[in-house]
Design a protein around this motif. Structure first.
Motif, PDB file in Angstrom:
ATOM      1  N   PRO A  55       5.951   4.364   4.761  1.00 13.97           N
ATOM      2  CA  PRO A  55       7.286   4.078   5.306  1.00 13.97           C
ATOM      3  C   PRO A  55       7.299   2.860   6.239  1.00 13.97           C
ATOM      4  O   PRO A  55       8.257   2.088   6.226  1.00 13.97           O
ATOM      5  CB  PRO A  55       7.640   5.353   6.079  1.00 13.97           C
ATOM      6  CG  PRO A  55       6.800   6.424   5.484  1.00 13.97           C
ATOM      7  CD  PRO A  55       5.539   5.758   5.041  1.00 13.97           C
ATOM      8  N   ASP A  87       7.027  -0.229   3.988  1.00 14.06           N
ATOM      9  CA  ASP A  87       8.294  -0.462   3.294  1.00 14.06           C
ATOM     10  C   ASP A  87       9.295  -1.137   4.214  1.00 14.06           C
ATOM     11  O   ASP A  87      10.050  -2.017   3.817  1.00 14.06           O
ATOM     12  CB  ASP A  87       8.888   0.866   2.795  1.00 14.06           C
ATOM     13  CG  ASP A  87       8.147   1.393   1.573  1.00 14.06           C
ATOM     14  OD1 ASP A  87       7.373   0.618   0.986  1.00 14.06           O
ATOM     15  OD2 ASP A  87       8.344   2.576   1.218  1.00 14.06           O
ATOM     16  N   TRP A  88       9.312  -0.701   5.465  1.00 14.86           N
ATOM     17  CA  TRP A  88      10.294  -1.245   6.403  1.00 14.86           C
ATOM     18  C   TRP A  88       9.968  -2.691   6.758  1.00 14.86           C
ATOM     19  O   TRP A  88      10.826  -3.556   6.747  1.00 14.86           O
ATOM     20  CB  TRP A  88      10.357  -0.379   7.666  1.00 14.86           C
ATOM     21  CG  TRP A  88      11.534  -0.697   8.523  1.00 14.86           C
ATOM     22  CD1 TRP A  88      12.802  -0.209   8.383  1.00 14.86           C
ATOM     23  CD2 TRP A  88      11.571  -1.596   9.641  1.00 14.86           C
ATOM     24  NE1 TRP A  88      13.607  -0.743   9.353  1.00 14.86           N
ATOM     25  CE2 TRP A  88      12.888  -1.591  10.131  1.00 14.86           C
ATOM     26  CE3 TRP A  88      10.614  -2.392  10.268  1.00 14.86           C
ATOM     27  CZ2 TRP A  88      13.280  -2.366  11.231  1.00 14.86           C
ATOM     28  CZ3 TRP A  88      11.002  -3.163  11.350  1.00 14.86           C
ATOM     29  CH2 TRP A  88      12.317  -3.147  11.829  1.00 14.86           C
ATOM     30  N   GLY A 117      10.685  -5.039   4.024  1.00 15.56           N
ATOM     31  CA  GLY A 117      12.125  -5.249   3.886  1.00 15.56           C
ATOM     32  C   GLY A 117      12.686  -6.237   4.891  1.00 15.56           C
ATOM     33  O   GLY A 117      13.800  -6.729   4.732  1.00 15.56           O
ATOM     34  N   TYR A 145      17.575   4.944  -1.935  1.00 14.55           N
ATOM     35  CA  TYR A 145      16.622   4.651  -0.857  1.00 14.55           C
ATOM     36  C   TYR A 145      15.872   3.352  -1.148  1.00 14.55           C
ATOM     37  O   TYR A 145      15.729   2.494  -0.277  1.00 14.55           O
ATOM     38  CB  TYR A 145      15.642   5.813  -0.697  1.00 14.55           C
ATOM     39  CG  TYR A 145      14.594   5.556   0.360  1.00 14.55           C
ATOM     40  CD1 TYR A 145      14.916   5.633   1.714  1.00 14.55           C
ATOM     41  CD2 TYR A 145      13.291   5.204   0.018  1.00 14.55           C
ATOM     42  CE1 TYR A 145      13.964   5.377   2.690  1.00 14.55           C
ATOM     43  CE2 TYR A 145      12.330   4.950   0.989  1.00 14.55           C
ATOM     44  CZ  TYR A 145      12.676   5.043   2.322  1.00 14.55           C
ATOM     45  OH  TYR A 145      11.730   4.785   3.290  1.00 14.55           O
ATOM     46  N   CYS A 196      15.569  -0.049   0.941  1.00 12.23           N
ATOM     47  CA  CYS A 196      14.283  -0.643   1.331  1.00 12.23           C
ATOM     48  C   CYS A 196      14.257  -2.130   0.976  1.00 12.23           C
ATOM     49  O   CYS A 196      13.790  -2.958   1.747  1.00 12.23           O
ATOM     50  CB  CYS A 196      13.122   0.041   0.615  1.00 12.23           C
ATOM     51  SG  CYS A 196      12.744   1.656   1.274  1.00 12.23           S
ATOM     52  N   ALA A 197      14.754  -2.428  -0.224  1.00 11.99           N
ATOM     53  CA  ALA A 197      14.732  -3.823  -0.663  1.00 11.99           C
ATOM     54  C   ALA A 197      15.545  -4.693   0.286  1.00 11.99           C
ATOM     55  O   ALA A 197      15.262  -5.878   0.461  1.00 11.99           O
ATOM     56  CB  ALA A 197      15.272  -3.925  -2.082  1.00 11.99           C
ATOM     57  N   GLN A 198      16.541  -4.095   0.914  1.00 16.17           N
ATOM     58  CA  GLN A 198      17.361  -4.861   1.863  1.00 16.17           C
ATOM     59  C   GLN A 198      16.869  -4.698   3.294  1.00 16.17           C
ATOM     60  O   GLN A 198      17.463  -5.247   4.217  1.00 16.17           O
ATOM     61  CB  GLN A 198      18.814  -4.376   1.814  1.00 16.17           C
ATOM     62  CG  GLN A 198      19.460  -4.447   0.456  1.00 16.17           C
ATOM     63  CD  GLN A 198      20.856  -3.833   0.505  1.00 16.17           C
ATOM     64  OE1 GLN A 198      21.690  -4.212   1.313  1.00 16.17           O
ATOM     65  NE2 GLN A 198      21.104  -2.864  -0.340  1.00 16.17           N
ATOM     66  N   GLY A 199      15.850  -3.875   3.471  1.00 13.70           N
ATOM     67  CA  GLY A 199      15.351  -3.624   4.829  1.00 13.70           C
ATOM     68  C   GLY A 199      16.321  -2.818   5.670  1.00 13.70           C
ATOM     69  O   GLY A 199      16.333  -2.898   6.884  1.00 13.70           O
ATOM     70  N   GLN A 209      16.783   0.666   5.366  1.00 14.25           N
ATOM     71  CA  GLN A 209      16.616   2.109   5.183  1.00 14.25           C
ATOM     72  C   GLN A 209      16.724   2.904   6.472  1.00 14.25           C
ATOM     73  O   GLN A 209      16.936   4.107   6.430  1.00 14.25           O
ATOM     74  CB  GLN A 209      15.298   2.419   4.455  1.00 14.25           C
ATOM     75  CG  GLN A 209      14.035   2.074   5.210  1.00 14.25           C
ATOM     76  CD  GLN A 209      13.520   0.703   4.847  1.00 14.25           C
ATOM     77  OE1 GLN A 209      14.278  -0.254   4.793  1.00 14.25           O
ATOM     78  NE2 GLN A 209      12.233   0.589   4.594  1.00 14.25           N
ATOM     79  N   ILE A 226      10.239  10.505   6.338  1.00  7.55           N
ATOM     80  CA  ILE A 226      11.259   9.994   5.415  1.00  7.55           C
ATOM     81  C   ILE A 226      10.656   8.870   4.570  1.00  7.55           C
ATOM     82  O   ILE A 226      10.078   7.930   5.109  1.00  7.55           O
ATOM     83  CB  ILE A 226      12.489   9.476   6.193  1.00  7.55           C
ATOM     84  CG1 ILE A 226      13.106  10.591   7.017  1.00  7.55           C
ATOM     85  CG2 ILE A 226      13.515   8.856   5.242  1.00  7.55           C
ATOM     86  CD1 ILE A 226      14.136  10.117   8.026  1.00  7.55           C
ATOM     87  N   GLY A 227      10.795   8.992   3.257  1.00  4.88           N
ATOM     88  CA  GLY A 227      10.303   7.934   2.365  1.00  4.88           C
ATOM     89  C   GLY A 227       8.792   7.872   2.262  1.00  4.88           C
ATOM     90  O   GLY A 227       8.249   6.872   1.824  1.00  4.88           O
ATOM     91  N   MET A 228       8.091   8.936   2.681  1.00  3.70           N
ATOM     92  CA  MET A 228       6.618   8.917   2.596  1.00  3.70           C
ATOM     93  C   MET A 228       6.210   9.253   1.167  1.00  3.70           C
ATOM     94  O   MET A 228       5.630  10.298   0.877  1.00  3.70           O
ATOM     95  CB  MET A 228       6.048   9.936   3.587  1.00  3.70           C
ATOM     96  CG  MET A 228       4.540   9.834   3.773  1.00  3.70           C
ATOM     97  SD  MET A 228       3.953  11.186   4.798  1.00  3.70           S
ATOM     98  CE  MET A 228       2.188  10.896   4.775  1.00  3.70           C
TER      99      MET A 228
END
Lengths: 380, 546
Positions: free
Chosen positions: A216, A219-220, A223, B403, B407-410, B412, B523-525
């Motif tokens: 996570p 990913d952040w 992004g 989700y 993420c692609a847009q940062g 999340q 979240i998102g793990m």
């Protein structure tokens, strides 16, 4: 498990002394590799001018070395010094090493008008472009850092053995800060980019333990679209990037790093003097909360050193030393090996709320608690 | 040609063996107490007089060879309106275990006759698909052992809460904080939320029990559970009580109950947890709410501002809806303004291929506080069977797509996605919820599961019971008839709510501890989950394990 050693001293010292400390901690690691970061450089055969960018990396072929040369020349960098390691290749495990590079350059004339921030950005882009160039050519060029006053070496093998193979025992290079890590490739393939310390725009960290919240966080950061938030061959790389994000992007004081990676609980923040600001900061940076178990040791461009733990404090680390000379290590015996003549009773192991900061003057280290107020330039 | 009337066989004539549920009655045990016939919600069984031949040996020629006795017995009705729904209330009240419904193992013929009268089947419940869902197949396989130690679920401190509300990017947060500008409201809540079930759909006792349980969770146990109202408002005493802060008020296309809410604003002691704007629902996408006349009691009529005993179908869309931009902007902003921008406002949509478009719209709306996506396995109090069984989108891939898009847009961390629809359908509520969280949801809503766990709802995906729509709930959960809902003790419901959340809390720790996570909700793990279905793994971008 990883073993970490950092020494910072007002008088430059040879990195080999830190490798000897690694040897003292040998029981705890598998000796699979060595990562070194030197800051505050001094060469016996060259007078380094502060501010000149230093390139560190490995060329695995002559072609890569040639491309590096051409690349730098095309961008107006003048080669000022090319450090020749006294390498004994027979002692190096890997067989595809052509040249260990440590070169000092002149900044291009065109950069004279750039602001400091722009210069830092450009240096970062150069590093990334060279790294990509190596990746595009089958990984024949490994790039560690390109920054003033910083040299890095990463290699596979037993740390002391690597140091001897690279001739570090001749003490031709010295530095005021040395970060060393004996690497274990816990769950990643052998890859020099997976080796600590991690470096981004002058900021470096090394960590022991595995980062369970890696995906996570990665990913952040990915992004955010910042060009240098790439790589992630190791889960520990995000610690360096978070520190970079806090200090360089958010421009918050170093103390905020701890509040972002291990925020206080809601009930603790309710009674905190800056609770209102910190609660919002925790929410906004929620994806950067680390879950440990980790001890993070870092250094900044101004030679500040820091040590923090995750909130569960399941990885050890100790700081000890004397004015002008401090050592941080994952094992007490590592501190003993680096600075034996110190008052051991003043050694300190941070608790979950602490950030240990050694300021550039190195007269004493500061234990800052998250429960204390810290200076926010304009906010809250 | 004139048909023969002497043989009673019409196209819709059925025998007990043609029905989905067959009553199994043991005359040898029955004491004819009549309790089963009294409680049967659909009057599927009747006490009836029957005649039995009593053969006996005849020695003299002037006597008949057989005698008959008349007795009272129980028989199953075969009329469409009285088909057994399998609820088993008869078995529950029988003192002698003499009666029970048994699922018809053969394909019933009833399904071909269920449209008698020209009206398609309407019912409550969920999609009738009893198979374990995809969520049940997800396992947690990133186990901490040696490279990082596993945590102690019983002794470590865990942070299980999630955020409901618009979270600013760190840069924007610091900028606004320094400039003294508005910071959007954010609630720290337990990630398992009691999903929207309206005060009209649920009985007063059920609603009271849920609220009591939620209040206990918050005030005594420190589990910040919130519950959503669904369309239809909230009793005035709740609106003016300090319990309002545990309640997400829903506004839907019928705007039922909002007169009362708006009028109560000046008297509110606290703000509601959030406002949910329902644009769609997983169980019946494209349909509005449907409160059937059976349930529009005096109290409900008063709350909703309508006459008693009329059907209350909400329109499929909000009447003000012209375009998504306009709708989102107008409604979210209006609702935010009603509480002076102190309350998070978020839309609820049904799972759909178009969920990503909605989400991307919300990302650009500074007042949108989140998105709730309700998947095809969501439950409802009343809908057409065809909507429930065939319309909608499964929740897992919908949430995952959204989700990954964030993420692609940062973004999340900025717009929380909440997932609903079939969470706990097979009983694995914590596992289902945590799987969705690791796929990217910030939390999950569960409605049907709460009715089953907290009040003993009898409904199942074998089409058992599922008569919530007509207000004859044999447990008193979804009825407005005091004779029925007095069967339900609010205190006992509250106790079960508390039991449920305590169990979920412990199970969350038992999942998070081996993953080495305790400091924040994972979240998102997605590196922690795997599935033994390769296509699903590829689709969800998680590990295929075998």
């Amino acid at each position: 498990m990883c073993r970490l050693a950092l020494k910072t001293a007002s008088e430059p010292f040879s990195p080999f002394t830190v490798l000897q400390a690694m040897e003292a901690m040998q029981e705890g690691y598998d000796g699979s590799g060595l990562g070194l970061l030197l800051r505050g450089l001094q060469f016996t055969d060259y007078s380094y001018k502060p501010g000149d960018p230093v390139f560190s990396g490995i060329a695995h072929t002559e072609d890569a070395l040639f491309r590096l040369h051409a690349f730098m020349q095309n961008r107006g960098f003048g080669l000022k010094y090319d450090h020749e390691y006294e390498v004994n290749f027979s002692k190096i495990e890997a067989k595809d090493r052509h040249k260990y590079i440590l070169r000092v350059y002149n900044k291009p004339v065109a950069w004279a008008n750039l602001s400091e921030e722009e210069v830092e950005y450009q240096m970062m882009l150069i590093r990334l472009a060279l790294r990509k160039d190596g990746d595009d050519h089958g990984g024949d060029l490994t790039v560690f850092s390109f920054w003033p006053d910083v040299a890095m070496i990463k290699e596979v093998g037993w740390p002391l053995g690597v140091g001897e193979a690279l001739g570090l025992d001749s003490h031709r290079i010295k530095s005021r800060i040395c970060m060393a890590q004996g690497r274990q490739n816990t769950n990643w393939g052998i890859n020099l980019y997976a080796c600590h310390p991690f470096f981004i725009q002058g900021i470096a960290t090394m960590t022991n333990g595995e980062n369970t919240a890696f995906i996570p966080i990665k990913d952040w950061l990915t992004g955010k679209g910042f060009p240098a938030y790439v790589g992630y061959q190791s889960d520990s790389e995000v610690f360096a990037h978070i520190l970079h994000y806090v200090v360089k992007q958010l421009k918050l004081p170093l103390e905020a790093y701890k509040h972002i990676i291990t925020p206080l609980k809601s009930e603790e923040l309710k009674v905190h003097p800056q609770g209102d600001f910190l609660l919002g900061l925790r929410d906004a940076c929620r994806r950067l909360i680390i879950d440990g178990p980790n001890a993070v040791i870092g250094t900044l461009p101004d030679e500040t050193c820091l040590l923090v733990m995750d909130a569960k404090k399941m990885r050890p680390a100790t700081i000890g030393g004397k004015p002008g000379e401090w050592a941080i290590a994952s094992e007490m015996c590592g501190v003993d090996a680096m600075i034996p003549d110190r008052d051991q009773s003043l050694d300190f192991q941070p608790m979950r709320q602490h950030t240990v900061i050694v300021p550039p003057d190195r007269q004493e280290f500061k234990i800052w608690s998250q429960f204390d107020q810290f200076h926010l330039p304009q906010a809250a | 040609m004139v048909s023969i009337r002497s043989i009673p066989s019409t196209p819709s004539s059925l025998t007990p063996g043609d029905l989905p549920w067959i009553i199994e009655h043991r005359e040898d045990r029955c004491t004819l107490c009549g309790r089963c016939t009294a409680v049967c919600p659909v009057y599927a069984i009747k006490l009836t007089y029957m005649r039995q031949r009593m053969p006996r040996l005849v020695l003299t020629s002037n006597e008949r060879g057989s005698a008959f006795r008349t007795f009272v017995g129980i028989r199953q009705k075969t009329e469409i309106a009285n088909k057994c729904i399998g609820c088993g209330t008869c078995a529950m009240v029988c003192p002698n275990s003499a009666i029970r419904p048994v699922a018809n193992p053969m394909a019933d013929r009833f399904r071909f006759q269920s449209t008698v009268g020209g009206e398609p089947v309407k019912r409550g419940g969920r999609r009738n698909d009893p198979a374990p869902g995809l969520l049940d197949k997800i396992i947690f396989n990133r186990i901490s052992m040696l490279t990082d130690p596993a945590l102690d679920a019983g002794r470590h401190e865990f942070f299980l809460n999630t955020l409901l509300g618009r979270v600013l990017s760190p840069e924007e947060y610091i900028r606004r904080k320094m400039a003294g500008e508005w910071i959007p409201p954010v609630r720290e809540i337990f990630p398992f939320i009691i999903g929207s079930m309206s005060f009209g759909a649920l009985s007063p006792n059920m609603w009271l029990g849920l609220l009591q349980g939620v209040a206990y969770c918050n005030e005594v146990l420190g589990i910040p559970v919130v519950m959503a109202t669904g369309e239809g408002g909230c009793p005035p005493w709740v609106l003016k009580s300090p319990f309002l802060k545990y309640i997400i008020l829903q506004i839907a296309s019928g705007y039922f109950g909002w007169d009362e809410i708006i009028r109560a604003i000046p008297d509110m002691q606290c703000d509601p947890a959030a406002i949910e704007i329902k644009y769609g629902q997983g169980a019946k996408p494209g349909d509005g709410g449907l409160l059937m006349w059976f349930k529009v009691s005096k109290l409900i009529a008063r709350l909703r501002g309508v006459p008693e005993g009329v059907d209350l179908p909400s329109p499929p869309v909000h009447q003000t809806l012209y375009s998504i931009e306009e709708s989102v902007m107008k409604m979210i902003q209006t609702m935010s303004m009603a509480w002076n921008f102190r309350v998070p406002v978020y839309p609820k949509i049904s799972g759909s291929n178009s969920a990503k478009s909605v989400l991307n719209n919300l990302v650009r709306n500074p007042y949108a506080s989140g998105l709730l996506i309700d998947g095809i396995d969501g439950g409802t109090g009343a809908a057409y069977n065809v909507s429930m069984d065939t319309m909608g989108h499964p929740i897992a891939s919908n949430v995952r797509d959204c989700y990954l898009d964030l993420c692609a847009q940062g973004k999340q961390n900025e717009i929380p996605i909440f997932a609903a629809g079939g969470v706990g359908k097979t009983g694995n509520v914590t596992q289902n919820g945590m799987a969705l969280i690791m796929l990217g949801a910030s939390g999950v809503h569960m409605g049907k599961y709460m009715m089953q766990a907290a009040a003993g709802c009898l409904g199942s995906e074998q089409n058992r019971c599922n008569v919530c729509n007509i207000g004859i709930c044999p447990k008193g959960i979804t009825s407005q008839n005091p004779k029925l809902y007095r069967r339900l003790d609010p205190d006992q419901v509250a106790q079960r709510v508390v039991d449920t959340f305590m169990a979920i809390r412990t199970e969350m720790k038992k999942i998070m501890a081996p993953l080495g996570r305790s400091q924040s909700l994972p979240i998102g793990m997605s590196d922690a989950i795997g599935i033994s279905d390769e296509s699903a793994a590829n689709r969800l971008n998680i590990k295929y394990v075998c």
